[in-house]
Design a protein around this motif. Structure first.
Motif: not given
Ligand code: NAD
Length: 258
Positions: A63, A115, A15-19, A188, A40, A193, A195-196, A38, A198, A92, A158
């Motif tokens: 976490t 992960i 929950g620290t970024s993106g979706i 999705p 960070r 985000t 990630m996309a 998260g 990158r 995550a 992945y």
């Protein structure tokens, strides 16, 4: 129409970024007390500030979802802070290293599976235990991807991890349906985000991937959040064991040339 989620306690991992961040905020707007997990700390606290600005209440718990002891402690902290756990979004994930299978290192394979798949399994394990203890049902959404339904060139680990999440979701749903716990996944296509950025940021790659989306654009994190909040609400009360695709038409068939 309200979601009926007012006063419930919800967990969002990653929950620290993106979706994850947008979903935490939308949960807060729906009246959910949000536990954000998260790795960070500063970004996690930033999400909590956004949750509070949206009129909600929340707490960040640092976490790593790939570590059993940390996930167990996360659920413990959530219950200590808000007294219970009603809903969870196991979001995550990492993209890992995208290379052909023949070039994939064991270390990168283990990290991605650790992960994306083991992390979801650990979250399910401790979330379901808590929900069973409460005896009042619950709703869980796992983050998969369209890469959990089709192969993706260069994304062996992945794609395997996300296919694993889809299978795990079905089994978890079977094991908990009689206890009133609904468990679904969301799949999705490309969502705007980091990630996309990158993965698909290079102009040629971006053009190709965009061309796979008949709707003519990538999705937005808030569009995924809408679906997740709905799936966690009683409005989705007959839905369990499903993987909901949000893909701008990606899987509908070949995209006709414009
Ligand atoms: P993101 O990189 O912004 O978010 C990923 C989040 O997961 C981050 O907050 C990150 O810190 C966290 N995270 C990573 N490893 C962790 C760990 N070990 N423990 C705890 N937290 C960890 O990207 P995003 O696009 O918001 O990704 C969220 C999820 O959506 C991922 O599972 C991803 O695979 C999935 N997804 C993304 C897309 C896309 O195009 N963006 C498409 C389909 C699925």
């Amino acid at each position: 129409m309200t979601t009926g989620l007012e006063g419930k306690v919800g967990l969002v991992t990653g929950g620290t970024s993106g979706i994850g961040r947008d979903t935490a905020i939308l949960f807060a707007k729906a009246g959910v007390k949000v536990v954000v997990a998260g790795r960070r700390e500063p970004e996690g606290q930033e999400t909590i500030e956004l949750v509070r600005s949206a009129g909600g209440d929340g707490v960040f718990v640092k976490t790593d979802v790939s570590k059993a002891a940390e996930v167990e402690e996360l659920i413990h902290q959530a219950v200590e802070k808000f007294g219970r756990l009603d809903i969870a979004f196991n979001n995550a994930g990492i993209e890992g290293v995208w290379v052909p299978i023949v070039n994939q290192s064991e270390k990168d394979w283990d990290r991605t599976i650790g992960i994306n798949l083991k992390g979801v399994w650990l979250c399910l394990k401790y979330e379901i235990r808590q929900m069973l203890k409460q005896g009042a049902g619950g709703a869980i959404v796992n983050m998969a991807s369209i890469s959990g339904l089709i192969g993706s060139l260069g994304a062996g680990a992945y794609s395997a991890s996300k296919h694993g999440v889809v299978g795990l979701t079905k089994t978890a749903a079977l094991e908990t349906a009689r206890n009133g716990i609904r468990i679904n996944a969301v799949c999705p296509a490309a969502i705007e985000t980091s990630m996309a950025e990158r993965l698909f940021g290079a102009p040629e790659v971006h053009k190709y991937v965009l061309g796979c989306h008949p709707i003519g654009r990538f999705g937005k994190p808030a569009e995924v959040a809408e679906a997740v909040v709905w799936m966690c609400s009683d409005r989705a009360s007959f839905m369990t064991g499903q993987s909901l695709v949000l893909d701008g038409g990606f899987l509908a068939g070949p995209n006709p040339p414009s």
